[in-house]
Design an enzyme around this catalytic site. Structure first.
Site, PDB file in Angstrom:
ATOM      1  N   CYS A  40    -114.661-122.767  80.661  1.00 44.53           N
ATOM      2  CA  CYS A  40    -113.815-123.877  81.070  1.00 44.53           C
ATOM      3  C   CYS A  40    -112.876-123.484  82.194  1.00 44.53           C
ATOM      4  O   CYS A  40    -112.870-122.360  82.676  1.00 44.53           O
ATOM      5  CB  CYS A  40    -112.986-124.372  79.881  1.00 44.53           C
ATOM      6  SG  CYS A  40    -111.974-123.081  79.159  1.00 44.53           S
ATOM      7  N   CYS A  66    -113.296-109.908  84.322  1.00 45.02           N
ATOM      8  CA  CYS A  66    -114.699-110.334  84.211  1.00 45.02           C
ATOM      9  C   CYS A  66    -115.393-110.231  85.565  1.00 45.02           C
ATOM     10  O   CYS A  66    -115.011-110.894  86.536  1.00 45.02           O
ATOM     11  CB  CYS A  66    -114.773-111.769  83.700  1.00 45.02           C
ATOM     12  SG  CYS A  66    -116.454-112.446  83.691  1.00 45.02           S
ATOM     13  N   SER A  88    -125.469-120.455  95.084  1.00 42.83           N
ATOM     14  CA  SER A  88    -124.983-119.235  94.448  1.00 42.83           C
ATOM     15  C   SER A  88    -125.233-117.980  95.261  1.00 42.83           C
ATOM     16  O   SER A  88    -124.452-117.039  95.206  1.00 42.83           O
ATOM     17  CB  SER A  88    -125.610-119.091  93.056  1.00 42.83           C
ATOM     18  OG  SER A  88    -127.020-119.158  93.140  1.00 42.83           O
TER      19      SER A  88
END
EC number: 2.4.2.14
Length: 449
Positions: free
Chosen positions: A10, A239, A286
């Protein structure tokens, strides 16, 4: 790659300012890439009021519903998951210990179930099945004893493990929290008010004085002033997939430009695994930035060889066949591809099914050769910190060698960026790369309950 997709849990946004609701709405629109399946906004107007629903931000707040939410401060949330009832769409209102909070959370708890059972054994009643509620219950439980937001969050850090960047509305205050490891990003901006966002790119329309919320930091905004303390400490582990894939290219996370990190991934990839080709193309969107870096370093020209259909919406009824799905989303430019040796760059391969169909599409368009270059190391392990990576048996790199994957996808050659090359590209080794290496940060699994 967005065909066989890994999904971010999210995005969160909060505002303490004039027109806070409208600004939060705009902020969520800027974070829509982090979640397209649900959205919600909570406001403080003497009490907490929340509007939320399934769908895009523009779908949830159509028909003037946003105008009925007047208050300050305000928090909002975008969510990817299609599972669960409306009660599990965030922000989530939680009441216990005589207090009420609305909470928006980005991440995943690693000790969710034992912690939930612990609180249930003490008589707490949970109204949802999501881990976000556990964070709120832990905070309210400790606040009821300590009567101080910072001390309560210090206890939460000792108790709640995993990845969590959190915004809360509590007694007219806006509270921002980032876990001590810093798994998930969170930015803080000041201008005509105070603002928080999963990515700084969503803050720039409101302010220029922007910084990262530090790992272990708690910021409490009340009565027009912001107070900050570092109350939790651990080894930082950001991350890695925020840099590889999830974040917008124009974001700066932990002081590092996402665009330039991806560009350098392409540069490092070209140095490690050069390819003899006539043209470099990207899997849009991407792989584009890494493909530009690869082309610049290799000297092979970059061209747009695949065009993305941007008008297939979330509600489009997709056909069952994998190949037709890919062809609906991507279309080859035959004039770029025919008769040429193609170097195809993307950010990652998950299951391999989408890449297999893209390679076939390029061959059908007349490519002489297709050399696949992936701007990250092979994904071999699941994520327990908030990224929806498939189970290990679904990850093609977990059970096939690179040579076997090359044959599976039908490429003439295949190479991935190394772990060391990825670190060089990002410019830090303070990274969680558990999905690539299998080495999970200790703090996230050091359960106290």
């Amino acid at each position: 790659m967005r065909g066989e997709i890994m999904k971010e849990k999210c995005g969160i946004f909060g505002a303490y300012s004039q027109d806070a609701t409208k600004k939060t709405y705009y902020g969520l629109m800027a974070l829509q890439h982090r979640g397209q399946e649900g959205a919600g906004i909570s406001v403080w107007d003497g009490d907490i009021r929340t509007v939320k629903g399934h769908g895009l931000v523009s779908e949830v707040f159509k028909g003037g519903s946003i105008r009925r939410l007047n208050g300050n401060p305000v928090i909002g949330h975008v969510r990817y998951s299609t599972s669960g009832s409306l009660s599990e769409v965030q922000p989530l209102e939680v009441e216990c210990c005589g207090y009420k909070v609305s909470i928006a959370h980005n991440g995943t708890l690693t000790n969710f179930l034992p912690l939930r059972r612990f609180y249930e054994s003490r008589g707490f009643k949970f109204r949802s099945s999501i881990d976000t509620e556990v964070i709120a219950v832990s905070f309210l439980n400790h606040y009821s004893e300590l009567k101080d937001e910072f001390e309560a969050m210090s206890r939460v850090f000792e108790e709640v493990k995993g990845a969590y960047s959190v915004l809360m509305l509590f007694n007219g205050k806006l509270i921002a929290v980032r876990d001590p490891v810093g798994f998930r990003p969170l930015s803080f901006g000041a201008g005509d008010g105070y603002y928080f966002s999963s990515e700084d790119s969503a803050l720039r329309m409101f302010c220029t004085n922007i910084r990262d919320v530090s790992p272990g930091e708690v910021i409490v905004v009340k009565d027009g002033e912001a107070e900050s303390k570092i109350v939790g400490r651990s080894e930082h582990a950001y991350c890695v997939f925020e840099y590889i894939y999830f974040a917008r290219p124009d974001s700066i996370i932990n002081g590092i430009s996402v665009y330039w990190a991806r560009y350098r991934m392409g540069v490092e990839l070209a140095r490690e695994s050069p390819a003899e080709g006539d043209v470099v193309i990207a899997v849009p969107d991407s792989g584009r930035t890494a493909a530009l870096g690869f082309a610049h370093e290799s000297g092979i020209p970059y061209m747009e060889g695949l065009i993305k259909n941007r008008y297939i919406g979330r509600t489009f009824i997709m056909p069952s066949g994998r190949e037709i799905k890919v062809r609906l989303k991507l279309s080859p430019v035959k004039e770029v591809i025919k008769g040429r040796r193609i170097v195809l760059v993307d950010d990652s391969i998950v299951r391999g099914t989408t890449m297999k169909n893209i390679v076939k599409m390029l061959r059908d368009a007349g490519a002489r050769e297709v050399h696949v270059r992936i701007a990250s190391p092979p994904i071999r392990y699941p994520c327990y910190m908030g990224i929806d990576i498939p189970t290990r048996h679904e990850l093609i790199a977990a059970w096939k060698s690179i040579e076997e994957i090359k044959k599976e996808i039908g490429a003439d050659s295949l190479a991935y960026l190394s772990v060391e090359g990825l670190k060089r590209a990002i410019g830090t080794d303070k990274l969680c790369m558990a999905c690539l290496t299998g080495n999970y940060p200790e703090w996230a699994f050091d359960f106290k309950v």
